[in-house]
Design a protein around this motif. Structure first.
Motif, PDB file in Angstrom:
ATOM      1  N   ALA A 178     121.240 -85.445  63.342  1.00  0.00           N
ATOM      2  CA  ALA A 178     122.128 -85.689  64.587  1.00  0.00           C
ATOM      3  C   ALA A 178     122.676 -84.317  65.110  1.00  0.00           C
ATOM      4  O   ALA A 178     122.685 -84.026  66.271  1.00  0.00           O
ATOM      5  CB  ALA A 178     123.433 -86.441  64.050  1.00  0.00           C
ATOM      6  N   TYR A 179     122.990 -83.387  63.925  1.00  0.00           N
ATOM      7  CA  TYR A 179     123.298 -82.167  64.488  1.00  0.00           C
ATOM      8  C   TYR A 179     122.300 -81.485  65.412  1.00  0.00           C
ATOM      9  O   TYR A 179     122.314 -80.866  66.390  1.00  0.00           O
ATOM     10  CB  TYR A 179     123.817 -81.174  63.250  1.00  0.00           C
ATOM     11  CG  TYR A 179     124.058 -79.749  63.630  1.00  0.00           C
ATOM     12  CD1 TYR A 179     125.309 -79.525  64.372  1.00  0.00           C
ATOM     13  CD2 TYR A 179     123.192 -78.911  63.308  1.00  0.00           C
ATOM     14  CE1 TYR A 179     125.388 -78.317  64.700  1.00  0.00           C
ATOM     15  CE2 TYR A 179     123.488 -77.712  63.489  1.00  0.00           C
ATOM     16  CZ  TYR A 179     124.601 -77.167  64.166  1.00  0.00           C
ATOM     17  OH  TYR A 179     125.078 -75.833  64.585  1.00  0.00           O
ATOM     18  N   TRP A 180     121.011 -81.446  64.670  1.00  0.00           N
ATOM     19  CA  TRP A 180     119.975 -80.557  65.393  1.00  0.00           C
ATOM     20  C   TRP A 180     119.266 -81.263  66.587  1.00  0.00           C
ATOM     21  O   TRP A 180     119.248 -80.465  67.540  1.00  0.00           O
ATOM     22  CB  TRP A 180     118.520 -80.518  64.333  1.00  0.00           C
ATOM     23  CG  TRP A 180     119.217 -79.471  63.220  1.00  0.00           C
ATOM     24  CD1 TRP A 180     119.366 -79.812  61.903  1.00  0.00           C
ATOM     25  CD2 TRP A 180     119.237 -78.279  63.401  1.00  0.00           C
ATOM     26  NE1 TRP A 180     119.959 -78.743  61.190  1.00  0.00           N
ATOM     27  CE2 TRP A 180     119.754 -77.667  62.061  1.00  0.00           C
ATOM     28  CE3 TRP A 180     119.220 -77.056  64.377  1.00  0.00           C
ATOM     29  CZ2 TRP A 180     120.045 -76.295  61.807  1.00  0.00           C
ATOM     30  CZ3 TRP A 180     119.507 -75.894  64.211  1.00  0.00           C
ATOM     31  CH2 TRP A 180     119.593 -75.514  62.872  1.00  0.00           C
ATOM     32  N   ILE A 181     119.378 -82.486  66.544  1.00  0.00           N
ATOM     33  CA  ILE A 181     118.819 -83.159  67.906  1.00  0.00           C
ATOM     34  C   ILE A 181     119.921 -83.185  68.971  1.00  0.00           C
ATOM     35  O   ILE A 181     119.501 -82.844  70.127  1.00  0.00           O
ATOM     36  CB  ILE A 181     118.648 -84.806  67.540  1.00  0.00           C
ATOM     37  CG1 ILE A 181     117.572 -85.030  66.708  1.00  0.00           C
ATOM     38  CG2 ILE A 181     118.241 -85.432  69.041  1.00  0.00           C
ATOM     39  CD1 ILE A 181     116.093 -84.275  67.034  1.00  0.00           C
ATOM     40  N   GLY A 182     121.305 -83.249  68.622  1.00  0.00           N
ATOM     41  CA  GLY A 182     122.283 -82.959  69.667  1.00  0.00           C
ATOM     42  C   GLY A 182     122.204 -81.748  70.112  1.00  0.00           C
ATOM     43  O   GLY A 182     122.606 -81.311  71.179  1.00  0.00           O
ATOM     44  N   LEU A 183     121.935 -80.527  69.117  1.00  0.00           N
ATOM     45  CA  LEU A 183     122.214 -79.240  69.611  1.00  0.00           C
ATOM     46  C   LEU A 183     120.748 -79.102  70.654  1.00  0.00           C
ATOM     47  O   LEU A 183     121.107 -78.275  71.449  1.00  0.00           O
ATOM     48  CB  LEU A 183     122.033 -78.311  68.391  1.00  0.00           C
ATOM     49  CG  LEU A 183     122.229 -76.771  68.750  1.00  0.00           C
ATOM     50  CD1 LEU A 183     123.676 -76.474  68.868  1.00  0.00           C
ATOM     51  CD2 LEU A 183     121.946 -76.201  67.221  1.00  0.00           C
ATOM     52  N   PHE A 196     129.946 -84.215  63.925  1.00  0.00           N
ATOM     53  CA  PHE A 196     131.076 -83.709  63.301  1.00  0.00           C
ATOM     54  C   PHE A 196     132.217 -84.889  63.105  1.00  0.00           C
ATOM     55  O   PHE A 196     133.215 -84.498  62.279  1.00  0.00           O
ATOM     56  CB  PHE A 196     131.608 -82.795  64.335  1.00  0.00           C
ATOM     57  CG  PHE A 196     130.764 -81.617  64.472  1.00  0.00           C
ATOM     58  CD1 PHE A 196     130.593 -80.707  63.448  1.00  0.00           C
ATOM     59  CD2 PHE A 196     129.825 -81.363  65.714  1.00  0.00           C
ATOM     60  CE1 PHE A 196     130.036 -79.586  63.219  1.00  0.00           C
ATOM     61  CE2 PHE A 196     129.422 -80.069  65.535  1.00  0.00           C
ATOM     62  CZ  PHE A 196     129.242 -79.209  64.655  1.00  0.00           C
ATOM     63  N   ALA A 197     132.038 -85.955  63.523  1.00  0.00           N
ATOM     64  CA  ALA A 197     133.065 -86.907  63.122  1.00  0.00           C
ATOM     65  C   ALA A 197     132.961 -87.624  61.954  1.00  0.00           C
ATOM     66  O   ALA A 197     133.608 -88.382  61.182  1.00  0.00           O
ATOM     67  CB  ALA A 197     133.276 -88.128  64.269  1.00  0.00           C
ATOM     68  N   SER A 198     131.689 -87.838  61.417  1.00  0.00           N
ATOM     69  CA  SER A 198     131.172 -88.521  60.121  1.00  0.00           C
ATOM     70  C   SER A 198     131.751 -87.507  59.091  1.00  0.00           C
ATOM     71  O   SER A 198     131.970 -86.415  58.978  1.00  0.00           O
ATOM     72  CB  SER A 198     130.031 -88.871  60.231  1.00  0.00           C
ATOM     73  OG  SER A 198     128.977 -87.500  60.141  1.00  0.00           O
ATOM     74  N   ILE A 200     123.581 -87.253  78.157  1.00  0.00           N
ATOM     75  CA  ILE A 200     124.962 -87.392  77.381  1.00  0.00           C
ATOM     76  C   ILE A 200     124.712 -87.685  75.845  1.00  0.00           C
ATOM     77  O   ILE A 200     125.683 -87.605  75.014  1.00  0.00           O
ATOM     78  CB  ILE A 200     125.815 -88.494  77.735  1.00  0.00           C
ATOM     79  CG1 ILE A 200     127.331 -88.578  77.209  1.00  0.00           C
ATOM     80  CG2 ILE A 200     125.231 -89.848  77.817  1.00  0.00           C
ATOM     81  CD1 ILE A 200     128.110 -87.281  77.702  1.00  0.00           C
ATOM     82  N   VAL A 201     123.378 -87.881  75.603  1.00  0.00           N
ATOM     83  CA  VAL A 201     122.937 -88.160  74.237  1.00  0.00           C
ATOM     84  C   VAL A 201     123.229 -87.077  73.378  1.00  0.00           C
ATOM     85  O   VAL A 201     123.708 -86.944  71.994  1.00  0.00           O
ATOM     86  CB  VAL A 201     121.374 -88.740  74.159  1.00  0.00           C
ATOM     87  CG1 VAL A 201     120.850 -88.470  72.944  1.00  0.00           C
ATOM     88  CG2 VAL A 201     121.218 -89.887  74.966  1.00  0.00           C
ATOM     89  N   GLY A 202     123.168 -85.779  73.617  1.00  0.00           N
ATOM     90  CA  GLY A 202     123.284 -84.655  72.789  1.00  0.00           C
ATOM     91  C   GLY A 202     124.497 -84.418  72.366  1.00  0.00           C
ATOM     92  O   GLY A 202     124.785 -84.350  71.337  1.00  0.00           O
ATOM     93  N   PRO A 203     125.565 -84.496  73.428  1.00  0.00           N
ATOM     94  CA  PRO A 203     126.976 -84.498  73.008  1.00  0.00           C
ATOM     95  C   PRO A 203     127.258 -85.398  72.182  1.00  0.00           C
ATOM     96  O   PRO A 203     128.131 -85.413  71.225  1.00  0.00           O
ATOM     97  CB  PRO A 203     127.747 -84.102  74.440  1.00  0.00           C
ATOM     98  CG  PRO A 203     126.930 -83.699  75.240  1.00  0.00           C
ATOM     99  CD  PRO A 203     125.467 -84.202  74.890  1.00  0.00           C
ATOM    100  N   ILE A 204     126.796 -86.612  72.386  1.00  0.00           N
ATOM    101  CA  ILE A 204     127.060 -87.943  71.485  1.00  0.00           C
ATOM    102  C   ILE A 204     126.586 -87.715  70.160  1.00  0.00           C
ATOM    103  O   ILE A 204     127.453 -87.860  69.105  1.00  0.00           O
ATOM    104  CB  ILE A 204     126.480 -89.092  72.207  1.00  0.00           C
ATOM    105  CG1 ILE A 204     127.405 -89.705  73.313  1.00  0.00           C
ATOM    106  CG2 ILE A 204     126.772 -90.325  71.191  1.00  0.00           C
ATOM    107  CD1 ILE A 204     126.813 -90.877  73.910  1.00  0.00           C
ATOM    108  N   PHE A 205     125.624 -87.041  69.810  1.00  0.00           N
ATOM    109  CA  PHE A 205     124.891 -86.855  68.643  1.00  0.00           C
ATOM    110  C   PHE A 205     125.735 -85.844  67.882  1.00  0.00           C
ATOM    111  O   PHE A 205     126.269 -85.812  66.594  1.00  0.00           O
ATOM    112  CB  PHE A 205     123.433 -86.275  68.639  1.00  0.00           C
ATOM    113  CG  PHE A 205     122.590 -87.545  68.864  1.00  0.00           C
ATOM    114  CD1 PHE A 205     122.981 -88.863  68.397  1.00  0.00           C
ATOM    115  CD2 PHE A 205     121.257 -87.055  69.061  1.00  0.00           C
ATOM    116  CE1 PHE A 205     121.983 -89.699  68.810  1.00  0.00           C
ATOM    117  CE2 PHE A 205     120.286 -88.300  69.365  1.00  0.00           C
ATOM    118  CZ  PHE A 205     120.645 -89.632  69.208  1.00  0.00           C
TER     119      PHE A 205
END
Length: 70
Positions: free
Chosen positions: A40-45, A29-31, A19-24
């Motif tokens: 956060a974008y690249w790690i989440g992706l 996108f919320a910030s 779940i870490v990826g979608p949370i990042f």
């Protein structure tokens, strides 16, 4: 259809454990637009893409092979 159900099971399991990826991605996108949040974008992706690829590999390896000799 059985393979698709197996894939959905693995995909759901991967999103529970990974779940870490979608949370990042949600965090990014919320910030407010901030260049320091680009990580956060690249790690989440990458984590989300890895979760999807792992679910595909698990589905492929767990699918019973059918003999063409039958």
């Amino acid at each position: 259809m059985e393979t698709f159900k197996r894939y959905l099971m693995f995909q759901g399991m991967m999103f529970v454990f990974g779940i870490v990826g979608p949370i990042f991605l949600i965090l990014y996108f919320a910030s407010q637009p901030d260049p320091t949040m680009r990580w956060a974008y690249w790690i989440g992706l990458f984590v989300t893409a890895a979760d999807i690829l792992i679910a595909l590999v698990l589905t492929e390896t767990s699918t019973p092979k059918r003999n063409s000799d039958d």
